[in-house]
Design a protein around this motif. Structure first.
Motif, short mmCIF file in Angstrom:
data_model
loop_
_atom_site.label_atom_id
_atom_site.label_comp_id
_atom_site.label_asym_id
_atom_site.label_seq_id
_atom_site.Cartn_x
_atom_site.Cartn_y
_atom_site.Cartn_z
N LYS A 241 41.87 13.36 -65.82
CA LYS A 241 42.96 13.72 -64.90
C LYS A 241 42.41 13.97 -63.49
CE LYS A 241 47.25 15.23 -64.09
NZ LYS A 241 48.52 14.72 -64.52
N LYS A 242 41.27 14.65 -63.40
CA LYS A 242 40.64 14.93 -62.11
C LYS A 242 40.25 13.62 -61.39
CE LYS A 242 36.87 17.59 -60.11
NZ LYS A 242 35.72 18.45 -60.38
N ALA A 243 39.67 12.68 -62.14
CA ALA A 243 39.31 11.39 -61.55
C ALA A 243 40.55 10.62 -61.12
CB ALA A 243 38.50 10.57 -62.56
N PHE A 244 41.61 10.66 -61.94
CA PHE A 244 42.86 9.98 -61.63
C PHE A 244 43.47 10.52 -60.35
CE2 PHE A 244 47.52 9.64 -62.16
CZ PHE A 244 47.64 8.27 -62.22
N VAL A 245 43.50 11.84 -60.19
CA VAL A 245 44.08 12.47 -59.01
C VAL A 245 43.26 12.17 -57.76
CG1 VAL A 245 44.66 14.71 -57.96
CG2 VAL A 245 45.33 14.22 -60.30
N GLN A 246 41.95 11.96 -57.90
CA GLN A 246 41.13 11.55 -56.75
C GLN A 246 41.58 10.19 -56.23
OE1 GLN A 246 37.10 11.80 -58.28
NE2 GLN A 246 36.72 13.63 -57.05
N VAL A 247 41.96 9.30 -57.13
CA VAL A 247 42.42 7.96 -56.75
C VAL A 247 43.88 7.99 -56.28
CG1 VAL A 247 42.83 5.60 -57.55
CG2 VAL A 247 40.79 6.83 -58.30
N TYR A 248 44.72 8.71 -57.04
CA TYR A 248 46.15 8.80 -56.74
C TYR A 248 46.57 10.26 -56.58
CZ TYR A 248 46.50 3.93 -58.27
OH TYR A 248 46.36 2.58 -58.41
N PRO A 249 46.27 10.90 -55.44
CA PRO A 249 46.62 12.31 -55.27
C PRO A 249 48.12 12.57 -55.38
CG PRO A 249 45.54 11.44 -53.29
CD PRO A 249 45.58 10.34 -54.30
N GLN A 250 48.94 11.62 -55.01
CA GLN A 250 50.39 11.78 -55.08
C GLN A 250 50.89 11.83 -56.52
OE1 GLN A 250 48.72 9.09 -54.19
NE2 GLN A 250 49.83 7.21 -54.67
N CYS A 251 50.04 11.51 -57.49
CA CYS A 251 50.45 11.49 -58.90
C CYS A 251 49.86 12.67 -59.69
CB CYS A 251 50.01 10.18 -59.55
SG CYS A 251 50.83 8.73 -58.89
N ARG A 252 49.54 13.76 -59.01
CA ARG A 252 48.89 14.88 -59.69
C ARG A 252 49.77 15.52 -60.76
NH1 ARG A 252 48.60 15.78 -54.99
NH2 ARG A 252 49.76 17.06 -53.58
N HIS A 253 51.10 15.29 -60.71
CA HIS A 253 52.00 15.89 -61.70
C HIS A 253 52.35 14.93 -62.84
CE1 HIS A 253 52.33 19.35 -59.15
NE2 HIS A 253 52.72 18.60 -58.14
N VAL A 254 51.75 13.75 -62.83
CA VAL A 254 52.02 12.76 -63.87
C VAL A 254 51.32 13.19 -65.17
CG1 VAL A 254 51.54 10.37 -64.57
CG2 VAL A 254 52.30 10.87 -62.24
N ASN A 255 52.03 13.06 -66.27
CA ASN A 255 51.45 13.38 -67.58
C ASN A 255 50.81 12.14 -68.19
OD1 ASN A 255 52.23 16.10 -67.64
ND2 ASN A 255 54.30 15.49 -68.22
N PHE A 256 49.76 12.34 -68.94
CA PHE A 256 49.10 11.25 -69.64
C PHE A 256 49.78 11.05 -70.99
CE2 PHE A 256 44.60 11.16 -67.63
CZ PHE A 256 45.16 11.14 -66.39
N GLU A 257 50.04 9.80 -71.32
CA GLU A 257 50.68 9.48 -72.59
C GLU A 257 49.66 9.42 -73.72
OE1 GLU A 257 52.73 5.48 -74.10
OE2 GLU A 257 53.76 6.40 -72.41
N CYS A 258 48.47 8.94 -73.41
CA CYS A 258 47.45 8.76 -74.44
C CYS A 258 46.08 8.90 -73.77
CB CYS A 258 47.60 7.38 -75.06
SG CYS A 258 46.41 7.05 -76.36
N ILE A 259 45.17 9.59 -74.45
CA ILE A 259 43.80 9.76 -73.94
C ILE A 259 42.84 9.54 -75.09
CG2 ILE A 259 42.15 11.43 -73.02
CD1 ILE A 259 44.45 12.74 -71.57
#
Length: 139
Positions: free
Chosen positions: A53-71
């Motif tokens: 999630k931290k890596a994802f938010v670094q790429v897409y900061p505007q998506c910090r509230h997005v939930n992951f469906e599968c990890i």
């Protein structure tokens, strides 16, 4: 059947992040397949989720509230120096080997540790040419 192309993105952080649009169901549903992390030891799923999630938010900061469906995640095999090992172990001899072309030795390509598909394909080509006795400079 026509195959639809899906663009892919990546970056060159210490640990490669990569992503692409993924198929989704429904008109208003969008998915991103996002990959990251490279560790040689197992981690608990909560830590994988946190780091991803931290890596994802670094790429897409505007998506910090997005939930992951599968990890998912797991350890990768790294070599001691974190570079692939490609070669031939001439000390191994298989006396039962009727095929003298390879001299009974073991050829190997290992320890790619998340380097990706391109170097592994190249290593396979290099090994195949070496086994066949072709030019060593040919990939």
């Amino acid at each position: 059947k026509k195959v639809k192309s899906r663009p892919m993105g990546g970056d060159d952080f210490v640990c490669l992040n990569y992503w692409r649009c993924a198929p989704s169901e429904g008109k208003n549903k969008q998915r991103i397949l996002f990959g990251s992390l490279a560790d040689s030891y197992p981690m608990p799923m909560w830590l994988i989720q946190y780091r991803l999630k931290k890596a994802f938010v670094q790429v897409y900061p505007q998506c910090r509230h997005v939930n992951f469906e599968c990890i998912w995640g797991g350890p990768l095999a790294f070599s001691r120096r974190a570079v692939p090992l490609i070669g031939r172990d001439e000390s191994f001899q298989d006396d039962n080997d009727d095929d003298d072309d390879c001299g009974g030795s073991v050829w190997y390509a290992t320890g790619f540790g998340g380097h990706g598909i391109v170097p592994t394909v190249m290593a396979g080509s290099v090994l195949a040419n070496a086994i066949l006795g072709k030019d060593k400079e040919t990939w």
